[in-house]
Design a protein around this motif. Structure first.
Motif, short mmCIF file in Angstrom:
data_model
loop_
_atom_site.label_atom_id
_atom_site.label_comp_id
_atom_site.label_asym_id
_atom_site.label_seq_id
_atom_site.Cartn_x
_atom_site.Cartn_y
_atom_site.Cartn_z
N ARG A 42 0.83 -1.21 0.00
CA ARG A 42 0.00 0.00 0.00
C ARG A 42 0.86 1.26 0.00
O ARG A 42 0.54 2.24 -0.68
CB ARG A 42 -0.95 0.00 1.20
N ALA A 43 1.95 1.25 0.75
CA ALA A 43 2.82 2.43 0.79
C ALA A 43 3.44 2.70 -0.57
O ALA A 43 3.41 3.84 -1.06
CB ALA A 43 3.92 2.25 1.84
N LEU A 44 3.96 1.67 -1.22
CA LEU A 44 4.58 1.86 -2.53
C LEU A 44 3.54 2.24 -3.58
O LEU A 44 3.81 3.06 -4.46
CB LEU A 44 5.35 0.61 -2.94
N ASP A 45 2.35 1.66 -3.50
CA ASP A 45 1.29 2.01 -4.44
C ASP A 45 0.86 3.46 -4.25
O ASP A 45 0.66 4.19 -5.22
CB ASP A 45 0.10 1.07 -4.26
N SER A 46 0.74 3.88 -3.00
CA SER A 46 0.37 5.26 -2.71
C SER A 46 1.41 6.24 -3.23
O SER A 46 1.09 7.25 -3.86
CB SER A 46 0.18 5.44 -1.20
N ILE A 82 6.07 3.88 -24.09
CA ILE A 82 7.46 3.53 -23.77
C ILE A 82 8.14 4.70 -23.06
O ILE A 82 8.89 4.50 -22.09
CB ILE A 82 8.22 3.10 -25.05
N ALA A 83 7.86 5.91 -23.50
CA ALA A 83 8.43 7.10 -22.83
C ALA A 83 7.91 7.21 -21.40
O ALA A 83 8.67 7.53 -20.48
CB ALA A 83 8.11 8.36 -23.63
N ALA A 84 6.62 6.94 -21.19
CA ALA A 84 6.04 7.01 -19.84
C ALA A 84 6.60 5.91 -18.94
O ALA A 84 6.66 6.07 -17.71
CB ALA A 84 4.52 6.91 -19.92
N TYR A 85 7.01 4.82 -19.53
CA TYR A 85 7.56 3.68 -18.78
C TYR A 85 8.89 4.03 -18.12
O TYR A 85 9.19 3.53 -17.03
CB TYR A 85 7.73 2.50 -19.74
N GLN A 86 9.67 4.90 -18.74
CA GLN A 86 11.02 5.18 -18.24
C GLN A 86 11.02 5.69 -16.79
O GLN A 86 11.75 5.16 -15.95
CB GLN A 86 11.76 6.13 -19.18
N PRO A 87 10.23 6.72 -16.44
CA PRO A 87 10.23 7.16 -15.04
C PRO A 87 9.62 6.12 -14.09
O PRO A 87 10.01 6.03 -12.92
CB PRO A 87 9.41 8.45 -15.04
N ILE A 88 8.71 5.32 -14.60
CA ILE A 88 8.13 4.25 -13.78
C ILE A 88 9.22 3.24 -13.44
O ILE A 88 9.34 2.79 -12.30
CB ILE A 88 6.95 3.58 -14.51
N ARG A 89 10.01 2.89 -14.41
CA ARG A 89 11.11 1.94 -14.20
C ARG A 89 12.12 2.49 -13.21
O ARG A 89 12.60 1.78 -12.32
CB ARG A 89 11.79 1.64 -15.55
N ASP A 129 13.08 0.87 -9.58
CA ASP A 129 14.46 0.56 -9.18
C ASP A 129 14.80 1.24 -7.86
O ASP A 129 15.41 0.64 -6.97
CB ASP A 129 15.46 0.98 -10.26
N TYR A 130 14.40 2.50 -7.71
CA TYR A 130 14.66 3.25 -6.48
C TYR A 130 13.93 2.62 -5.30
O TYR A 130 14.51 2.40 -4.23
CB TYR A 130 14.23 4.71 -6.66
N SER A 131 12.64 2.33 -5.48
CA SER A 131 11.85 1.74 -4.40
C SER A 131 12.39 0.37 -4.00
O SER A 131 12.43 0.04 -2.81
CB SER A 131 10.38 1.62 -4.81
N LEU A 132 12.79 -0.41 -4.97
CA LEU A 132 13.37 -1.72 -4.66
C LEU A 132 14.65 -1.57 -3.85
O LEU A 132 14.85 -2.27 -2.85
CB LEU A 132 13.65 -2.50 -5.96
N HIS A 133 15.50 -0.63 -4.26
CA HIS A 133 16.74 -0.37 -3.53
C HIS A 133 16.44 0.03 -2.09
O HIS A 133 17.07 -0.45 -1.14
CB HIS A 133 17.56 0.71 -4.25
N GLN A 134 15.45 0.92 -1.91
CA GLN A 134 15.08 1.37 -0.57
C GLN A 134 14.51 0.22 0.26
O GLN A 134 14.85 0.08 1.44
CB GLN A 134 14.03 2.50 -0.66
N ALA A 135 13.66 -0.58 -0.34
CA ALA A 135 13.01 -1.67 0.39
C ALA A 135 14.00 -2.75 0.82
O ALA A 135 13.83 -3.37 1.87
CB ALA A 135 11.91 -2.29 -0.47
N LEU A 136 15.04 -2.95 0.04
CA LEU A 136 16.00 -4.01 0.33
C LEU A 136 17.24 -3.50 1.07
O LEU A 136 18.15 -4.29 1.37
CB LEU A 136 16.43 -4.71 -0.96
N ALA A 137 17.26 -2.23 1.42
CA ALA A 137 18.42 -1.65 2.12
C ALA A 137 18.71 -2.43 3.39
O ALA A 137 17.82 -2.80 4.15
CB ALA A 137 18.16 -0.18 2.45
N GLY A 138 19.97 -2.71 3.60
CA GLY A 138 20.40 -3.42 4.81
C GLY A 138 20.31 -4.93 4.71
O GLY A 138 20.69 -5.62 5.66
#
Length: 150
Positions: free
Chosen positions: A13-17, A95-102, A106-115
């Protein structure tokens, strides 16, 4: 382990929000970015595959895909083997709209897996895949009108 589903729900829910807020400028709301991502990453996918991958009902997929088509982000093409099933393809705008989503993913995954160590990440992925497999059977059953007995 009784709080595992709650924790998964909080993260989802947090990431979706966050995504719904950050993707407003793309005019993608209410999780529509999820559909666009699947279509860009799997050109030619059909709506029924989106239903199964995202675990949502057909009507929700149909509405979201129709909106993406109206926005010029996705186009439908008849499937050669089955005239009833349209294949979905991203447009150049999609495809252009996909770039910021991607990048956000990547950023959210990095944050979620930190540590977490690489071994912990691999274990987490394995366990979550197992949970998805376990739940899929119930989802298919309930989707077809069945009722689980608790």
């Amino acid at each position: 382990m009784p709080n595992a589903l709650r924790a998964i729900g909080v993260v989802a829910r947090a990431l979706d929000s966050i995504a719904n807020i950050e993707f407003r400028d793309l005019a993608l709301t209410r999780g529509q970015y999820l559909y666009l991502v699947r279509i860009v990453e799997q050109p030619g996918i059909i709506q029924e595959q989106l239903v199964n991958q995202l675990k949502v009902d057909r009507a929700t997929v149909a509405r979201s895909v129709a909106k993406l088509c109206r926005q010029g982000l996705v186009e439908k093409r008849p499937q050669p083997a089955n005239a009833k099933a349209n294949q979905l393809y991203p447009t150049a705008a999609g495809i252009a709209a996909y770039q910021p989503i991607r990048r956000e993913n990547d950023y959210s995954l990095h944050q979620a897996l930190a540590g977490m160590s690489p071994d912990e990440v691999a274990t987490l992925e394995r366990l979550l895949d197992q949970m998805c497999t376990n739940i899929d059977q119930d989802w298919q059953f309930v989707k077809k009108g069945g009722h689980r007995h608790y």
